[in-house]
Scaffold this motif. Structure first.
Motif, PDB file in Angstrom:
ATOM      1  N   VAL A  33       0.839  -1.196   0.000  1.00 63.41           N
ATOM      2  CA  VAL A  33       0.000   0.000   0.000  1.00 63.41           C
ATOM      3  C   VAL A  33       0.875   1.248   0.000  1.00 63.41           C
ATOM      4  N   ASP A  34       1.919   1.220   0.780  1.00 66.06           N
ATOM      5  CA  ASP A  34       2.786   2.391   0.927  1.00 66.06           C
ATOM      6  C   ASP A  34       4.118   2.182   0.216  1.00 66.06           C
ATOM      7  N   PRO A  35       4.802   3.246  -0.160  1.00 63.41           N
ATOM      8  CA  PRO A  35       6.095   3.114  -0.845  1.00 63.41           C
ATOM      9  C   PRO A  35       7.182   2.634   0.109  1.00 63.41           C
ATOM     10  N   CYS A  36       8.292   2.186  -0.458  1.00 69.03           N
ATOM     11  CA  CYS A  36       9.431   1.773   0.360  1.00 69.03           C
ATOM     12  C   CYS A  36      10.120   3.001   0.954  1.00 69.03           C
ATOM     13  N   HIS A  37      11.170   2.761   1.689  1.00 66.02           N
ATOM     14  CA  HIS A  37      11.921   3.825   2.352  1.00 66.02           C
ATOM     15  C   HIS A  37      12.438   4.877   1.367  1.00 66.02           C
ATOM     16  N   GLY A  39      10.957   5.612  -1.538  1.00 60.53           N
ATOM     17  CA  GLY A  39       9.864   6.191  -2.302  1.00 60.53           C
ATOM     18  C   GLY A  39       9.406   5.393  -3.506  1.00 60.53           C
ATOM     19  N   HIS A  40       9.923   4.193  -3.694  1.00 62.65           N
ATOM     20  CA  HIS A  40       9.497   3.368  -4.830  1.00 62.65           C
ATOM     21  C   HIS A  40       8.136   2.756  -4.545  1.00 62.65           C
ATOM     22  N   GLN A  41       7.243   2.860  -5.498  1.00 56.36           N
ATOM     23  CA  GLN A  41       5.926   2.224  -5.389  1.00 56.36           C
ATOM     24  C   GLN A  41       5.939   1.001  -6.296  1.00 56.36           C
ATOM     25  N   SER A  42       6.817   0.065  -5.994  1.00 56.90           N
ATOM     26  CA  SER A  42       6.952  -1.138  -6.807  1.00 56.90           C
ATOM     27  C   SER A  42       6.638  -2.363  -5.954  1.00 56.90           C
ATOM     28  N   PRO A  43       6.454  -3.515  -6.580  1.00 53.61           N
ATOM     29  CA  PRO A  43       6.173  -4.737  -5.812  1.00 53.61           C
ATOM     30  C   PRO A  43       7.313  -5.045  -4.842  1.00 53.61           C
ATOM     31  N   ARG A  44       6.994  -5.866  -3.863  1.00 53.30           N
ATOM     32  CA  ARG A  44       8.004  -6.331  -2.908  1.00 53.30           C
ATOM     33  C   ARG A  44       8.037  -7.839  -2.928  1.00 53.30           C
ATOM     34  N   TYR A  45       9.194  -8.389  -2.593  1.00 55.84           N
ATOM     35  CA  TYR A  45       9.360  -9.837  -2.549  1.00 55.84           C
ATOM     36  C   TYR A  45       8.634 -10.413  -1.343  1.00 55.84           C
ATOM     37  N   VAL A  46       7.929 -11.508  -1.543  1.00 54.21           N
ATOM     38  CA  VAL A  46       7.232 -12.182  -0.455  1.00 54.21           C
ATOM     39  C   VAL A  46       8.253 -12.754   0.525  1.00 54.21           C
ATOM     40  N   ASP A  48      11.212 -11.727   1.639  1.00 49.88           N
ATOM     41  CA  ASP A  48      11.852 -10.867   2.636  1.00 49.88           C
ATOM     42  C   ASP A  48      11.256  -9.466   2.737  1.00 49.88           C
ATOM     43  N   GLY A  49      10.293  -9.134   1.870  1.00 47.56           N
ATOM     44  CA  GLY A  49       9.638  -7.831   1.929  1.00 47.56           C
ATOM     45  C   GLY A  49      10.417  -6.696   1.303  1.00 47.56           C
ATOM     46  N   HIS A  50      11.565  -7.000   0.690  1.00 49.15           N
ATOM     47  CA  HIS A  50      12.354  -5.946   0.065  1.00 49.15           C
ATOM     48  C   HIS A  50      11.720  -5.460  -1.226  1.00 49.15           C
ATOM     49  N   CYS A  51      11.910  -4.194  -1.505  1.00 48.96           N
ATOM     50  CA  CYS A  51      11.396  -3.546  -2.705  1.00 48.96           C
ATOM     51  C   CYS A  51      12.144  -4.075  -3.941  1.00 48.96           C
ATOM     52  N   LYS A  60      22.652  -3.239  -9.637  1.00 48.83           N
ATOM     53  CA  LYS A  60      23.316  -2.431 -10.659  1.00 48.83           C
ATOM     54  C   LYS A  60      24.562  -1.752 -10.106  1.00 48.83           C
ATOM     55  N   THR A  61      24.457  -1.205  -8.898  1.00 52.17           N
ATOM     56  CA  THR A  61      25.556  -0.431  -8.328  1.00 52.17           C
ATOM     57  C   THR A  61      26.469  -1.252  -7.431  1.00 52.17           C
ATOM     58  N   GLY A  62      25.960  -2.368  -6.933  1.00 49.37           N
ATOM     59  CA  GLY A  62      26.747  -3.182  -6.027  1.00 49.37           C
ATOM     60  C   GLY A  62      26.745  -2.643  -4.596  1.00 49.37           C
ATOM     61  N   SER A  63      25.860  -1.691  -4.324  1.00 46.14           N
ATOM     62  CA  SER A  63      25.742  -1.152  -2.967  1.00 46.14           C
ATOM     63  C   SER A  63      24.288  -0.817  -2.700  1.00 46.14           C
ATOM     64  N   SER A  64      24.022  -0.159  -1.573  1.00 48.50           N
ATOM     65  CA  SER A  64      22.642   0.160  -1.229  1.00 48.50           C
ATOM     66  C   SER A  64      22.044   1.112  -2.235  1.00 48.50           C
ATOM     67  N   SER A  65      20.732   1.032  -2.413  1.00 57.13           N
ATOM     68  CA  SER A  65      20.064   1.823  -3.442  1.00 57.13           C
ATOM     69  C   SER A  65      19.594   3.154  -2.872  1.00 57.13           C
ATOM     70  N   GLU A  66      20.256   4.186  -3.213  1.00 49.82           N
ATOM     71  CA  GLU A  66      19.822   5.512  -2.810  1.00 49.82           C
ATOM     72  C   GLU A  66      19.571   6.334  -4.053  1.00 49.82           C
TER      73      GLU A  66
END
Length: 68
Positions: A33-37, A39-46, A48-51, A60-66
């Protein structure tokens, strides 16, 4: 008497229900219902809940997505 105009909307409870339903159905993703941390409004994995978008950016970057 309960006033229906003051209905309490709890996104966490709805997300939890959607994730449980997707898990029962054997789905890989669920739609939150709500976006991830970030701001992505995309599906999440069942699993682990990650966006999905955050994970894609992380790979793509090999690090955290900011992004954004």
């Amino acid at each position: 008497m309960r006033d229906n105009n003051n209905y309490y909307f709890n996104p966490s409870a709805i997300n939890r229900h959607r994730k449980q339903q997707a898990k029962r159905d054997g789905a890989i993703y669920y739609l939150p219902v709500d976006p991830c941390h970030y701001g992505h409004q995309s599906p999440r994995y069942v699993s682990d809940g990650h966006c999905v978008e955050c994970r894609r950016n992380w790979h793509k970057t090999g690090s955290s997505s900011e992004s954004e």
